[in-house]
Motif scaffolding. Structure first.
Motif, PDB file in Angstrom:
ATOM      1  N   MET A   1       0.856  -1.192   0.000  1.00 47.97           N
ATOM      2  CA  MET A   1       0.000   0.000   0.000  1.00 47.97           C
ATOM      3  C   MET A   1       0.890   1.238   0.000  1.00 47.97           C
ATOM      4  O   MET A   1       1.799   1.356   0.824  1.00 47.97           O
ATOM      5  N   PRO A   2       0.662   2.204  -0.905  1.00 46.54           N
ATOM      6  CA  PRO A   2       1.497   3.404  -0.952  1.00 46.54           C
ATOM      7  C   PRO A   2       1.431   4.179   0.358  1.00 46.54           C
ATOM      8  O   PRO A   2       0.367   4.362   0.933  1.00 46.54           O
ATOM      9  N   LYS A   3       2.584   4.638   0.835  1.00 42.34           N
ATOM     10  CA  LYS A   3       2.646   5.376   2.084  1.00 42.34           C
ATOM     11  C   LYS A   3       2.354   6.847   1.835  1.00 42.34           C
ATOM     12  O   LYS A   3       2.661   7.401   0.792  1.00 42.34           O
ATOM     13  N   ALA A 174     -19.517   9.644 -11.268  1.00 42.81           N
ATOM     14  CA  ALA A 174     -18.650   8.601 -10.731  1.00 42.81           C
ATOM     15  C   ALA A 174     -19.249   8.080  -9.438  1.00 42.81           C
ATOM     16  O   ALA A 174     -20.110   8.725  -8.820  1.00 42.81           O
ATOM     17  N   LEU A 175     -18.808   6.906  -9.025  1.00 43.01           N
ATOM     18  CA  LEU A 175     -19.178   6.350  -7.730  1.00 43.01           C
ATOM     19  C   LEU A 175     -18.194   6.875  -6.685  1.00 43.01           C
ATOM     20  O   LEU A 175     -16.984   6.941  -6.922  1.00 43.01           O
ATOM     21  N   GLY A 176     -18.702   7.228  -5.503  1.00 45.13           N
ATOM     22  CA  GLY A 176     -17.883   7.874  -4.495  1.00 45.13           C
ATOM     23  C   GLY A 176     -16.742   7.029  -3.936  1.00 45.13           C
ATOM     24  O   GLY A 176     -15.592   7.489  -3.885  1.00 45.13           O
ATOM     25  N   PRO A 177     -16.977   5.785  -3.495  1.00 45.29           N
ATOM     26  CA  PRO A 177     -15.903   5.008  -2.867  1.00 45.29           C
ATOM     27  C   PRO A 177     -14.682   4.781  -3.756  1.00 45.29           C
ATOM     28  O   PRO A 177     -13.552   4.954  -3.277  1.00 45.29           O
ATOM     29  N   PRO A 178     -14.810   4.409  -5.034  1.00 45.24           N
ATOM     30  CA  PRO A 178     -13.596   4.275  -5.859  1.00 45.24           C
ATOM     31  C   PRO A 178     -12.831   5.572  -6.000  1.00 45.24           C
ATOM     32  O   PRO A 178     -11.602   5.578  -6.087  1.00 45.24           O
ATOM     33  N   GLN A 179     -13.542   6.691  -6.010  1.00 48.41           N
ATOM     34  CA  GLN A 179     -12.883   7.993  -6.101  1.00 48.41           C
ATOM     35  C   GLN A 179     -12.042   8.253  -4.852  1.00 48.41           C
ATOM     36  O   GLN A 179     -10.899   8.724  -4.944  1.00 48.41           O
ATOM     37  N   SER A 180     -12.589   7.921  -3.670  1.00 52.09           N
ATOM     38  CA  SER A 180     -11.843   8.084  -2.426  1.00 52.09           C
ATOM     39  C   SER A 180     -10.650   7.143  -2.382  1.00 52.09           C
ATOM     40  O   SER A 180      -9.556   7.514  -1.925  1.00 52.09           O
ATOM     41  N   LEU A 181     -10.842   5.912  -2.842  1.00 55.85           N
ATOM     42  CA  LEU A 181      -9.756   4.928  -2.849  1.00 55.85           C
ATOM     43  C   LEU A 181      -8.594   5.406  -3.708  1.00 55.85           C
ATOM     44  O   LEU A 181      -7.422   5.342  -3.292  1.00 55.85           O
ATOM     45  N   ALA A 182      -8.901   5.921  -4.892  1.00 53.16           N
ATOM     46  CA  ALA A 182      -7.838   6.400  -5.779  1.00 53.16           C
ATOM     47  C   ALA A 182      -7.117   7.599  -5.177  1.00 53.16           C
ATOM     48  O   ALA A 182      -5.888   7.702  -5.243  1.00 53.16           O
ATOM     49  N   ALA A 184      -6.756   8.296  -2.036  1.00 55.48           N
ATOM     50  CA  ALA A 184      -5.984   7.896  -0.859  1.00 55.48           C
ATOM     51  C   ALA A 184      -4.694   7.189  -1.220  1.00 55.48           C
ATOM     52  O   ALA A 184      -3.669   7.359  -0.544  1.00 55.48           O
ATOM     53  N   LEU A 185      -4.703   6.389  -2.284  1.00 56.25           N
ATOM     54  CA  LEU A 185      -3.560   5.534  -2.596  1.00 56.25           C
ATOM     55  C   LEU A 185      -2.646   6.099  -3.676  1.00 56.25           C
ATOM     56  O   LEU A 185      -1.585   5.537  -3.924  1.00 56.25           O
ATOM     57  N   THR A 186      -3.053   7.183  -4.312  1.00 63.83           N
ATOM     58  CA  THR A 186      -2.224   7.760  -5.370  1.00 63.83           C
ATOM     59  C   THR A 186      -1.340   8.866  -4.803  1.00 63.83           C
ATOM     60  O   THR A 186      -1.851   9.869  -4.287  1.00 63.83           O
ATOM     61  N   PRO A 187      -0.011   8.712  -4.863  1.00 61.87           N
ATOM     62  CA  PRO A 187       0.873   9.771  -4.365  1.00 61.87           C
ATOM     63  C   PRO A 187       0.670  11.068  -5.142  1.00 61.87           C
ATOM     64  O   PRO A 187       0.433  11.062  -6.347  1.00 61.87           O
ATOM     65  N   LEU A 188       0.764  12.182  -4.445  1.00 58.99           N
ATOM     66  CA  LEU A 188       0.623  13.486  -5.084  1.00 58.99           C
ATOM     67  C   LEU A 188       1.915  13.865  -5.805  1.00 58.99           C
ATOM     68  O   LEU A 188       3.010  13.505  -5.366  1.00 58.99           O
ATOM     69  N   PRO A 189       1.815  14.603  -6.892  1.00 60.14           N
ATOM     70  CA  PRO A 189       3.028  15.087  -7.559  1.00 60.14           C
ATOM     71  C   PRO A 189       3.761  16.083  -6.677  1.00 60.14           C
ATOM     72  O   PRO A 189       3.159  16.711  -5.797  1.00 60.14           O
ATOM     73  N   PRO A 190       5.061  16.264  -6.888  1.00 52.79           N
ATOM     74  CA  PRO A 190       5.835  17.177  -6.032  1.00 52.79           C
ATOM     75  C   PRO A 190       5.301  18.596  -6.024  1.00 52.79           C
ATOM     76  O   PRO A 190       5.414  19.294  -5.016  1.00 52.79           O
ATOM     77  N   LEU A 215     -10.238   9.764   4.935  1.00 49.06           N
ATOM     78  CA  LEU A 215      -9.265  10.307   5.884  1.00 49.06           C
ATOM     79  C   LEU A 215      -7.863  10.311   5.284  1.00 49.06           C
ATOM     80  O   LEU A 215      -7.110  11.292   5.421  1.00 49.06           O
ATOM     81  N   ALA A 216      -7.502   9.207   4.613  1.00 49.17           N
ATOM     82  CA  ALA A 216      -6.170   9.124   4.013  1.00 49.17           C
ATOM     83  C   ALA A 216      -6.015  10.127   2.878  1.00 49.17           C
ATOM     84  O   ALA A 216      -4.950  10.736   2.717  1.00 49.17           O
ATOM     85  N   ALA A 217      -7.077  10.327   2.083  1.00 46.80           N
ATOM     86  CA  ALA A 217      -7.011  11.305   0.995  1.00 46.80           C
ATOM     87  C   ALA A 217      -6.821  12.711   1.546  1.00 46.80           C
ATOM     88  O   ALA A 217      -6.065  13.520   0.984  1.00 46.80           O
ATOM     89  N   PHE A 218      -7.499  13.023   2.651  1.00 47.35           N
ATOM     90  CA  PHE A 218      -7.320  14.331   3.271  1.00 47.35           C
ATOM     91  C   PHE A 218      -5.910  14.462   3.840  1.00 47.35           C
ATOM     92  O   PHE A 218      -5.264  15.518   3.708  1.00 47.35           O
ATOM     93  N   ALA A 219      -5.429  13.389   4.481  1.00 46.71           N
ATOM     94  CA  ALA A 219      -4.118  13.443   5.132  1.00 46.71           C
ATOM     95  C   ALA A 219      -3.004  13.720   4.128  1.00 46.71           C
ATOM     96  O   ALA A 219      -2.001  14.355   4.464  1.00 46.71           O
ATOM     97  N   ARG A 220      -3.152  13.258   2.899  1.00 43.05           N
ATOM     98  CA  ARG A 220      -2.131  13.523   1.873  1.00 43.05           C
ATOM     99  C   ARG A 220      -1.966  15.016   1.612  1.00 43.05           C
ATOM    100  O   ARG A 220      -0.900  15.456   1.170  1.00 43.05           O
ATOM    101  N   ARG A 221      -3.005  15.779   1.878  1.00 48.05           N
ATOM    102  CA  ARG A 221      -2.996  17.200   1.534  1.00 48.05           C
ATOM    103  C   ARG A 221      -2.966  18.094   2.767  1.00 48.05           C
ATOM    104  O   ARG A 221      -3.066  19.308   2.646  1.00 48.05           O
TER     105      ARG A 221
END
Length: 355
Positions: A1-3, A174-182, A184-190, A215-221
């Motif tokens: 799982m991407p950190k 779009a469906l909400g859960p797959p959007q949140s999953l993507a 959360a797990l996709t690293p942000l560009p620099p 929560l993970a998607a928010f935490a990335r930002r």
């Protein structure tokens, strides 16, 4: 799982995971110091909690203990989702539940209309049609766990929910859960910016797993991240609470540290006497009445004395909800003493409650 810290910038934000044995340990060990350590110059910080009630409770305690909240914004998972969506390029909007139910109804009725009434398959579609909202909730739970329509074990469900997914995309949604999953797990560009310097996530247990990817998607930002979760009872095997902690450890890339419980006054000596284990009995007081009603009256008087002496956290333990517990609640109410009744009612609800 991407950190969370990977792929965000050359200077990734700090991540910290703490487990608390009790709410007081979380407050003294992490939450109060985190809130009190306001950055200079002042920057926006976020606190994510499961409910608005918990956010209000933290704000009230900060007010009592004079902890400044300037620059701190409290969010629940729904508000956190709105914020990270606004700051991202998530693409298509999420289709609302009413439209999903409408689309599912059209798909099910179209399959039912071509079957004769005596066909056994017609019973399946009629059963599904009788509670589309429940079926849609089960589908969303499957999506939140990282699966899709193709993972249903029943062929008819695989087909109809696959068609629902295609229909949703064809409408431009779009469906909400797959959007949140993507997210959360996709690293942000620099070059991706953040909307805060620090984020504190507090109080989420395994029961709130459906909010994990938001929560993970928010935490990335959200800048530097501190996650404070309830300490599970480590029992071995695959208990849900232990898996919940392991999932956070995996996505944060850090090992959880357990906070020490603060020293508090204990009634363990009284419990030892009560359970027959011996010990000093000087802290135990025995109240005996001629009847159960007399005992409850004496107990109400003893509670009033304790409250008058400054006690603010008293537990009254009954074997079960019965006439005695009901009698005590009425006596306390008559005296105007504050209490919280956590026992199930032993009588039918009043007409006001039924209405």
């Amino acid at each position: 799982m991407p950190k969370l810290g990977f792929g965000m910038s050359s200077d990734p934000p700090a991540c910290e995971l703490r487990l608390y044995p009790c709410a007081e340990a979380a407050w003294l060990g992490v939450i109060r110091p985190w809130l009190a350590a306001a950055p200079a110059p002042l920057r926006r910080r976020f606190v994510l909690v499961p409910t608005r009630g918990q956010a209000q409770g933290l704000k009230q305690r900060c007010l009592v203990e004079a902890v400044p909240l300037l620059g701190v914004e409290f969010l629940t998972p729904g508000l956190a989702r709105q914020k990270w969506l606004a700051a991202s390029s998530a693409g298509r909007p999420v289709m609302r539940e009413e439209l999903l139910v409408f689309g599912l109804r059209v798909l099910v009725e179209s399959r039912l209309s071509v079957l004769p009434p005596e066909d056994p398959a017609a019973g399946f579609w009629k059963s599904l049609l009788s509670d589309l909202e429940c079926a849609l909730r089960e589908f969303e739970a499957l999506l939140r766990a990282g699966f899709g329509a193709e993972h249903f074990s029943v062929p008819q469900l695989r087909e109809v929910f696959g068609a629902l997914t295609a229909w949703t995309e064809a409408q431009g949604y779009a469906l909400g859960p797959p959007q949140s999953l993507a997210a959360a797990l996709t690293p942000l560009p620099p070059e991706a910016g953040r909307f805060g310097t620090a984020t504190l996530i507090y109080g989420f247990s395994a029961e709130g797993w459906e909010d994990f990817f938001d929560l993970a998607a928010f935490a990335r930002r959200g800048g530097d991240l501190t996650v404070v979760l309830p300490e599970p009872g480590f029992r071995g095997g695959r208990a849900p609470d232990e898996g919940w902690i392991e999932m956070w450890e995996a996505v944060l890339g850090v090992e959880a540290a357990i906070l020490e419980a603060p020293e508090t006054a204990s009634c363990s000596a009284v419990a030892a006497v009560w359970s027959g284990e011996g010990g000093a009995a000087d802290r135990a007081r025995l109240i005996v009445g001629q009847t159960r009603g007399d005992e409850m009256a004496l107990l109400a008087e003893a509670l009033a004395d304790l409250l008058a002496a400054g006690a603010d956290n008293i537990a009254v333990i009954f074997p079960r909800a019965d006439a005695a517990s009901l009698r005590l609640t009425r006596l306390l109410a008559a005296r105007g003493l504050p209490f919280a009744d956590l026992l199930a009612p032993v009588a039918p609800p009043t007409i006001d409650e039924r209405l």
